[in-house]
Design an enzyme around this catalytic site. Sequence first.
Site, PDB file in Angstrom:
ATOM      1  N   CYS A   4      90.294 -10.043  72.374  1.00  0.00           N
ATOM      2  CA  CYS A   4      89.676  -9.189  73.749  1.00  0.00           C
ATOM      3  C   CYS A   4      89.131  -7.709  73.383  1.00  0.00           C
ATOM      4  O   CYS A   4      89.121  -7.088  72.302  1.00  0.00           O
ATOM      5  CB  CYS A   4      91.164  -8.636  73.878  1.00  0.00           C
ATOM      6  SG  CYS A   4      91.261  -7.802  75.052  1.00  0.00           S
ATOM      7  N   CYS A   7      90.886  -4.531  73.590  1.00  0.00           N
ATOM      8  CA  CYS A   7      91.681  -4.153  72.258  1.00  0.00           C
ATOM      9  C   CYS A   7      90.126  -3.711  71.453  1.00  0.00           C
ATOM     10  O   CYS A   7      91.101  -3.089  69.969  1.00  0.00           O
ATOM     11  CB  CYS A   7      91.753  -5.466  71.949  1.00  0.00           C
ATOM     12  SG  CYS A   7      93.834  -4.969  73.195  1.00  0.00           S
ATOM     13  N   ASP A  30      79.727   2.168  79.428  1.00  0.00           N
ATOM     14  CA  ASP A  30      80.005   0.917  79.622  1.00  0.00           C
ATOM     15  C   ASP A  30      78.225   0.557  79.215  1.00  0.00           C
ATOM     16  O   ASP A  30      77.444   1.163  79.658  1.00  0.00           O
ATOM     17  CB  ASP A  30      80.500   0.998  81.676  1.00  0.00           C
ATOM     18  CG  ASP A  30      79.740   0.018  81.498  1.00  0.00           C
ATOM     19  OD1 ASP A  30      81.126  -1.134  82.873  1.00  0.00           O
ATOM     20  OD2 ASP A  30      79.235  -1.531  81.603  1.00  0.00           O
ATOM     21  N   HIS A  46      97.655  -3.789  75.484  1.00  0.00           N
ATOM     22  CA  HIS A  46      96.399  -4.522  76.128  1.00  0.00           C
ATOM     23  C   HIS A  46      97.617  -5.040  77.072  1.00  0.00           C
ATOM     24  O   HIS A  46      98.982  -5.281  76.758  1.00  0.00           O
ATOM     25  CB  HIS A  46      96.134  -5.830  74.895  1.00  0.00           C
ATOM     26  CG  HIS A  46      95.713  -7.234  75.577  1.00  0.00           C
ATOM     27  ND1 HIS A  46      94.268  -7.108  76.070  1.00  0.00           N
ATOM     28  CD2 HIS A  46      96.207  -7.910  76.480  1.00  0.00           C
ATOM     29  CE1 HIS A  46      94.344  -8.331  76.636  1.00  0.00           C
ATOM     30  NE2 HIS A  46      95.381  -9.179  77.349  1.00  0.00           N
ATOM     31  N   GLY A  92      86.255  -9.631  90.551  1.00  0.00           N
ATOM     32  CA  GLY A  92      84.732  -9.181  89.622  1.00  0.00           C
ATOM     33  C   GLY A  92      85.644  -8.981  88.303  1.00  0.00           C
ATOM     34  O   GLY A  92      85.080  -8.192  87.480  1.00  0.00           O
ATOM     35  N   HIS A  97      91.649  -7.235  80.544  1.00  0.00           N
ATOM     36  CA  HIS A  97      92.242  -5.669  79.589  1.00  0.00           C
ATOM     37  C   HIS A  97      92.007  -4.547  80.349  1.00  0.00           C
ATOM     38  O   HIS A  97      90.887  -3.927  81.253  1.00  0.00           O
ATOM     39  CB  HIS A  97      92.270  -5.646  78.125  1.00  0.00           C
ATOM     40  CG  HIS A  97      91.802  -4.352  77.574  1.00  0.00           C
ATOM     41  ND1 HIS A  97      92.817  -4.257  76.650  1.00  0.00           N
ATOM     42  CD2 HIS A  97      92.897  -2.496  78.116  1.00  0.00           C
ATOM     43  CE1 HIS A  97      93.132  -3.125  76.100  1.00  0.00           C
ATOM     44  NE2 HIS A  97      93.316  -2.304  76.745  1.00  0.00           N
ATOM     45  N   HIS A  99      91.615  -1.650  82.903  1.00  0.00           N
ATOM     46  CA  HIS A  99      90.296  -0.991  83.156  1.00  0.00           C
ATOM     47  C   HIS A  99      90.137  -0.172  84.228  1.00  0.00           C
ATOM     48  O   HIS A  99      90.004  -0.713  85.211  1.00  0.00           O
ATOM     49  CB  HIS A  99      89.105  -1.263  81.868  1.00  0.00           C
ATOM     50  CG  HIS A  99      88.423  -2.332  82.704  1.00  0.00           C
ATOM     51  ND1 HIS A  99      89.123  -3.413  82.454  1.00  0.00           N
ATOM     52  CD2 HIS A  99      87.528  -2.418  83.591  1.00  0.00           C
ATOM     53  CE1 HIS A  99      88.490  -4.379  83.112  1.00  0.00           C
ATOM     54  NE2 HIS A  99      87.353  -3.729  83.684  1.00  0.00           N
ATOM     55  N   HIS A 101      86.957   2.046  86.029  1.00  0.00           N
ATOM     56  CA  HIS A 101      85.466   2.284  86.380  1.00  0.00           C
ATOM     57  C   HIS A 101      85.454   3.779  86.325  1.00  0.00           C
ATOM     58  O   HIS A 101      86.005   3.921  87.260  1.00  0.00           O
ATOM     59  CB  HIS A 101      84.315   1.284  87.234  1.00  0.00           C
ATOM     60  CG  HIS A 101      84.788   0.427  86.967  1.00  0.00           C
ATOM     61  ND1 HIS A 101      83.936  -0.624  85.985  1.00  0.00           N
ATOM     62  CD2 HIS A 101      85.988  -1.082  86.430  1.00  0.00           C
ATOM     63  CE1 HIS A 101      83.702  -2.115  85.509  1.00  0.00           C
ATOM     64  NE2 HIS A 101      84.999  -2.347  86.141  1.00  0.00           N
TER      65      HIS A 101
HETATM   66  P1  5GP Z   1      84.972  -5.895  85.094  1.00  0.00           P
HETATM   67  O1  5GP Z   1      83.864  -6.779  85.232  1.00  0.00           O
HETATM   68  O2  5GP Z   1      86.127  -6.879  84.420  1.00  0.00           O
HETATM   69  O3  5GP Z   1      85.577  -4.591  85.848  1.00  0.00           O
HETATM   70  O4  5GP Z   1      84.398  -4.550  84.145  1.00  0.00           O
HETATM   71  C1  5GP Z   1      84.354  -5.368  82.792  1.00  0.00           C
HETATM   72  C2  5GP Z   1      82.842  -4.054  82.357  1.00  0.00           C
HETATM   73  O5  5GP Z   1      83.273  -3.438  80.922  1.00  0.00           O
HETATM   74  C3  5GP Z   1      81.964  -3.941  82.929  1.00  0.00           C
HETATM   75  O6  5GP Z   1      80.762  -3.087  83.484  1.00  0.00           O
HETATM   76  C4  5GP Z   1      80.686  -4.552  81.399  1.00  0.00           C
HETATM   77  O7  5GP Z   1      80.130  -4.228  81.248  1.00  0.00           O
HETATM   78  C5  5GP Z   1      81.415  -2.833  80.286  1.00  0.00           C
HETATM   79  N1  5GP Z   1      81.257  -3.860  79.377  1.00  0.00           N
HETATM   80  C6  5GP Z   1      82.204  -6.088  78.517  1.00  0.00           C
HETATM   81  N2  5GP Z   1      81.868  -5.889  77.271  1.00  0.00           N
HETATM   82  C7  5GP Z   1      81.686  -4.323  76.655  1.00  0.00           C
HETATM   83  C8  5GP Z   1      80.928  -3.923  75.428  1.00  0.00           C
HETATM   84  O8  5GP Z   1      81.317  -4.629  74.607  1.00  0.00           O
HETATM   85  N3  5GP Z   1      80.885  -2.125  75.674  1.00  0.00           N
HETATM   86  C9  5GP Z   1      81.114  -1.620  76.514  1.00  0.00           C
HETATM   87  N4  5GP Z   1      80.330  -0.494  76.284  1.00  0.00           N
HETATM   88  N5  5GP Z   1      80.900  -2.061  78.192  1.00  0.00           N
HETATM   89  C10 5GP Z   1      81.763  -3.737  78.320  1.00  0.00           C
HETATM   90 ZN    ZN Z   2      93.174  -6.039  75.397  1.00  0.00          ZN
END
Ligand code: 5GP
Ligand code: ZN
Length: 112
Positions: A4, A7, A30, A46, A92, A97, A99, A101
């Site tokens: 992950c 993680c 992000d 996780h 989306g 994991h 999170h 925003h």
């Molecule tokens: P989701 O689409 O799952 O709601 O949001 C995942 C977020 O994680 C996205 O906004 C994406 O830009 C961010 N993200 C994905 N991989 C990484 C990473 O390796 N580092 C950081 N800082 N953000 C990441």
């Molecule tokens: Zn995780």
Amino acid sequence: MENCIFCKIARGEIPSQKVYEDDEILVFKDINPLTKIHLLCIPKEHFKTVAELDDARAALLGRALQKIGAHASAWGLADGYRLVMNQGEAAGQSVPHLHIHILGGEPLSWEK
Ligand code: 5GP
Ligand code: ZN
């Protein structure tokens, strides 16, 4: 979770721009910001979605929200910000994991 990405960030195996860390949560920038300020708040534990909240995780999530509220101004979000939690791929969620925003730093509209 071995593979992950969040993680790995929580374990320090993938670098991130951290703005807050304690023993149970991490807040970092992000990598692909959607707004001028776009942070992600994760529990270090996780799990994927709020469907997996037991009492301990619900309390953890509450503390995460409390930390966001306490530190938002220091992160440049004194004018207001939006909290978004995508739950599942159809909504989306690309990283499985949980999170939060944290979006702000500019006026945000509420239109599709
Ligand atoms: P989701 O689409 O799952 O709601 O949001 C995942 C977020 O994680 C996205 O906004 C994406 O830009 C961010 N993200 C994905 N991989 C990484 C990473 O390796 N580092 C950081 N800082 N953000 C990441
Ligand atoms: Zn995780």
